[in-house]
Scaffold this motif. Structure first.
Motif, PDB file in Angstrom:
ATOM      1  N   ALA A  62       0.907  -1.202  -0.038  1.00  0.00           N
ATOM      2  CA  ALA A  62       0.008  -0.001  -0.171  1.00  0.00           C
ATOM      3  C   ALA A  62       0.794   1.339   0.110  1.00  0.00           C
ATOM      4  O   ALA A  62       0.634   2.222  -0.757  1.00  0.00           O
ATOM      5  N   ALA A  63       1.893   1.269   0.962  1.00  0.00           N
ATOM      6  CA  ALA A  63       2.490   2.507   0.852  1.00  0.00           C
ATOM      7  C   ALA A  63       3.083   2.691  -0.093  1.00  0.00           C
ATOM      8  O   ALA A  63       3.295   3.948  -0.806  1.00  0.00           O
ATOM      9  N   LYS A  64       3.999   1.685  -0.657  1.00  0.00           N
ATOM     10  CA  LYS A  64       4.721   1.776  -1.938  1.00  0.00           C
ATOM     11  C   LYS A  64       4.015   2.494  -3.157  1.00  0.00           C
ATOM     12  O   LYS A  64       4.597   2.970  -4.136  1.00  0.00           O
ATOM     13  N   CYS A  65       2.596   1.826  -3.240  1.00  0.00           N
ATOM     14  CA  CYS A  65       1.765   2.011  -4.475  1.00  0.00           C
ATOM     15  C   CYS A  65       1.004   3.515  -4.228  1.00  0.00           C
ATOM     16  O   CYS A  65       0.324   3.919  -5.006  1.00  0.00           O
ATOM     17  N   GLY A  66       1.350   4.087  -3.090  1.00  0.00           N
ATOM     18  CA  GLY A  66       0.562   5.351  -2.877  1.00  0.00           C
ATOM     19  C   GLY A  66      -1.055   5.065  -2.438  1.00  0.00           C
ATOM     20  O   GLY A  66      -1.776   5.979  -2.928  1.00  0.00           O
ATOM     21  N   TRP A  67      -1.238   3.945  -1.786  1.00  0.00           N
ATOM     22  CA  TRP A  67      -2.494   3.631  -1.398  1.00  0.00           C
ATOM     23  C   TRP A  67      -2.912   4.141  -0.136  1.00  0.00           C
ATOM     24  O   TRP A  67      -2.029   3.623   0.876  1.00  0.00           O
ATOM     25  N   GLN A  68      -4.132   4.682   0.193  1.00  0.00           N
ATOM     26  CA  GLN A  68      -4.443   4.883   1.496  1.00  0.00           C
ATOM     27  C   GLN A  68      -5.476   3.711   1.490  1.00  0.00           C
ATOM     28  O   GLN A  68      -6.532   3.719   1.041  1.00  0.00           O
ATOM     29  N   LEU A  69      -5.127   2.211   2.414  1.00  0.00           N
ATOM     30  CA  LEU A  69      -5.794   1.367   2.008  1.00  0.00           C
ATOM     31  C   LEU A  69      -6.832   1.259   3.215  1.00  0.00           C
ATOM     32  O   LEU A  69      -6.810   1.307   4.575  1.00  0.00           O
ATOM     33  N   VAL A  70      -8.023   0.807   2.983  1.00  0.00           N
ATOM     34  CA  VAL A  70      -9.248   0.519   3.917  1.00  0.00           C
ATOM     35  C   VAL A  70      -9.321  -1.095   3.744  1.00  0.00           C
ATOM     36  O   VAL A  70      -9.688  -1.464   2.672  1.00  0.00           O
ATOM     37  N   VAL A  71      -9.273  -1.787   4.904  1.00  0.00           N
ATOM     38  CA  VAL A  71      -9.286  -3.306   4.638  1.00  0.00           C
ATOM     39  C   VAL A  71     -10.557  -3.810   5.671  1.00  0.00           C
ATOM     40  O   VAL A  71     -10.853  -3.119   6.757  1.00  0.00           O
ATOM     41  N   THR A  72     -11.622  -4.528   5.118  1.00  0.00           N
ATOM     42  CA  THR A  72     -12.556  -4.799   5.783  1.00  0.00           C
ATOM     43  C   THR A  72     -12.436  -6.366   5.930  1.00  0.00           C
ATOM     44  O   THR A  72     -11.645  -7.221   5.117  1.00  0.00           O
ATOM     45  N   ASP A  73     -13.222  -7.251   6.858  1.00  0.00           N
ATOM     46  CA  ASP A  73     -12.983  -8.511   6.874  1.00  0.00           C
ATOM     47  C   ASP A  73     -14.662  -9.052   7.042  1.00  0.00           C
ATOM     48  O   ASP A  73     -15.252  -8.841   8.116  1.00  0.00           O
ATOM     49  N   ALA A  74     -14.945  -9.746   5.901  1.00  0.00           N
ATOM     50  CA  ALA A  74     -16.310 -10.147   6.024  1.00  0.00           C
ATOM     51  C   ALA A  74     -16.350 -11.379   6.885  1.00  0.00           C
ATOM     52  O   ALA A  74     -17.511 -12.041   6.738  1.00  0.00           O
ATOM     53  N   GLY A  75     -15.636 -11.940   7.622  1.00  0.00           N
ATOM     54  CA  GLY A  75     -15.589 -13.165   8.633  1.00  0.00           C
ATOM     55  C   GLY A  75     -16.249 -14.371   7.946  1.00  0.00           C
ATOM     56  O   GLY A  75     -17.273 -15.160   8.530  1.00  0.00           O
ATOM     57  N   GLY A  76     -16.015 -14.711   6.623  1.00  0.00           N
ATOM     58  CA  GLY A  76     -16.638 -15.835   6.103  1.00  0.00           C
ATOM     59  C   GLY A  76     -18.185 -15.655   5.723  1.00  0.00           C
ATOM     60  O   GLY A  76     -18.692 -16.713   5.281  1.00  0.00           O
ATOM     61  N   THR A 291      -0.839  -3.750 -11.744  1.00  0.00           N
ATOM     62  CA  THR A 291      -1.944  -3.758 -12.713  1.00  0.00           C
ATOM     63  C   THR A 291      -2.782  -2.547 -12.641  1.00  0.00           C
ATOM     64  O   THR A 291      -3.013  -2.117 -13.543  1.00  0.00           O
ATOM     65  N   ALA A 292      -2.929  -1.872 -11.196  1.00  0.00           N
ATOM     66  CA  ALA A 292      -3.858  -0.574 -11.123  1.00  0.00           C
ATOM     67  C   ALA A 292      -3.032   0.263 -11.917  1.00  0.00           C
ATOM     68  O   ALA A 292      -3.505   1.318 -12.327  1.00  0.00           O
ATOM     69  N   GLN A 293      -1.626   0.486 -11.605  1.00  0.00           N
ATOM     70  CA  GLN A 293      -0.917   1.615 -12.538  1.00  0.00           C
ATOM     71  C   GLN A 293      -1.014   1.379 -13.759  1.00  0.00           C
ATOM     72  O   GLN A 293      -0.947   2.427 -14.548  1.00  0.00           O
ATOM     73  N   ARG A 294      -0.722   0.557 -14.181  1.00  0.00           N
ATOM     74  CA  ARG A 294      -1.040   0.192 -15.863  1.00  0.00           C
ATOM     75  C   ARG A 294      -2.239   0.789 -16.288  1.00  0.00           C
ATOM     76  O   ARG A 294      -2.657   1.512 -17.224  1.00  0.00           O
ATOM     77  N   TYR A 295      -3.267   0.372 -15.512  1.00  0.00           N
ATOM     78  CA  TYR A 295      -4.796   0.501 -16.050  1.00  0.00           C
ATOM     79  C   TYR A 295      -4.974   2.161 -15.833  1.00  0.00           C
ATOM     80  O   TYR A 295      -5.629   2.674 -16.716  1.00  0.00           O
TER      81      TYR A 295
END
Ligand code: GYE
Length: 325
Positions: A62-76, A291-295
């Motif tokens: 995330a940090a290397k890619c300039g992402w401010q990452l929001v992570v969620t966990d759907a718990g299955g 892939t995101a950078q190329r896109y």
């Protein structure tokens, strides 16, 4: 009664609306070129080594890619994962990275993001290709060839058993793309070998303890089983516990083969309890960033960014222990 000419006009107008709706479908939403992005990673569950390694890989990049990452966990829960994507849409993230727990239930989430103009990159699992399509509804699927993984596991088993085996199959999460495809690839190879037979096949939901329980009951029903194929290492480790509890020698009385390449599986191979495992890499962070950078640059992305997987057996498990997670 309506004038026939009038109803013809109505029909023509409806057809025109349809055509313009189709023409308006310009494919997956674009990603602007920016120095930083708000990215949502909607994890399906985070309770096994594979998922934990995948989440960590996203966080590390995330940090290397300039992402401010929001992570969620759907718990299955697929329903919770849909709700998690919903909240990312509400937060107006720039990009959603999604491992859809099951092939069909996550399609509405993909479509809703598309409607909101937010691009989605699917990682590790895919959605039903008959309903949603890469390039049109989402950017791409980054992941392994699960059919091939199943095939490679079966080919190892044919060799290791000399073409003669009574097999118990432990399936992954019902309705998930890896469970569907790992079964397809494995079963197709087995069907071509007259001496090999799958006597039972049941879901252990990709989970260690469920795998143990299902293996225990299937071993009771089929005491003559000589091989266990698990769709992932966690279930295979559970099956080894069930074998030992039943007084059988895992890897000798009953051959065990699976998929993932976790540290526990590589260790079990060095101990002779497991025969082989096909790698299924969870390290999606770097390839997703690229892939995101190329896109964002406007490059065309193939519908499937394939991840290559290694294969581990007694010849190389020890030497590749550092691959394990
Ligand atoms: O094999 C399994 C995990 O979707 C490819 O999901 C992934 C699979 C992986 O729970 O261990």
């Amino acid at each position: 009664m309506q004038h026939p000419r009038r109803s013809l006009l109505v029909l023509a107008a409806a057809a025109a609306a349809c055509v313009s709706a189709l023409a308006a479908d310009t494919g997956a939403p674009k990603l602007a070129q920016k120095s930083s992005y708000k990215v949502g990673f909607a994890q399906s569950e985070n309770n096994n080594p594979w998922r934990i390694a995948e989440t960590k890989s996203m966080q590390e990049v995330a940090a290397k890619c300039g992402w401010q990452l929001v992570v969620t966990d759907a718990g299955g829960s697929a329903a919770k994962q849909v709700a998690d994507v919903d909240s990312m849409i509400a937060q107006k993230v720039d990009l959603i990275v999604l491992p859809p727990r099951e092939e069909k239930p996550l399609i509405p989430a993909v479509m809703k993001a598309k409607k909101a103009g937010i691009p989605v990159i699917l990682v590790d699992r895919n959605v039903d290709q008959k309903v949603a399509k890469a390039g049109r509804d989402y950017v791409t699927f980054i992941g392994s060839d699960f059919v091939d993984q199943g095939r490679r596991a079966a080919e190892w088993l044919v060799k290791a058993s000399g073409g003669k085996a009574t097999i118990i199959e432990l399936e992954g999460t019902t309705g998930s793309s890896p469970a569907n495809d790992r079964k397809k690839g494995f079963d197709a190879v087995i069907a071509k070998n007259a001496g090999m037979k799958i006597v039972a096949s049941q879901s252990g939901d990709f989970a260690r303890d469920k795998g143990r329980q299902i293996a225990q009951s299937l071993l009771q029903a089929h005491p003559g089983a000589t091989a266990i194929y698990a769709h992932n290492d966690e279930m295979a480790i559970g099956a080894i516990t069930a074998l030992e509890a039943a007084g059988k020698k895992a890897g000798k009385d009953v051959l065990v083969v699976s998929i993932d390449g976790t540290k526990d599986a590589l260790t079990a191979i060095t101990q002779g309890k497991m025969g082989a495992t096909v790698q299924s890499s969870p390290f999606f962070g770097p390839v997703t960033c690229k892939t995101a950078q190329r896109y964002a640059k406007g490059e065309s992305i193939p519908p499937w960014v394939k991840v290559e997987d290694k294969f581990y057996d007694t010849s190389n498990a020890q030497a590749n222990m550092a691959d394990g997670y």
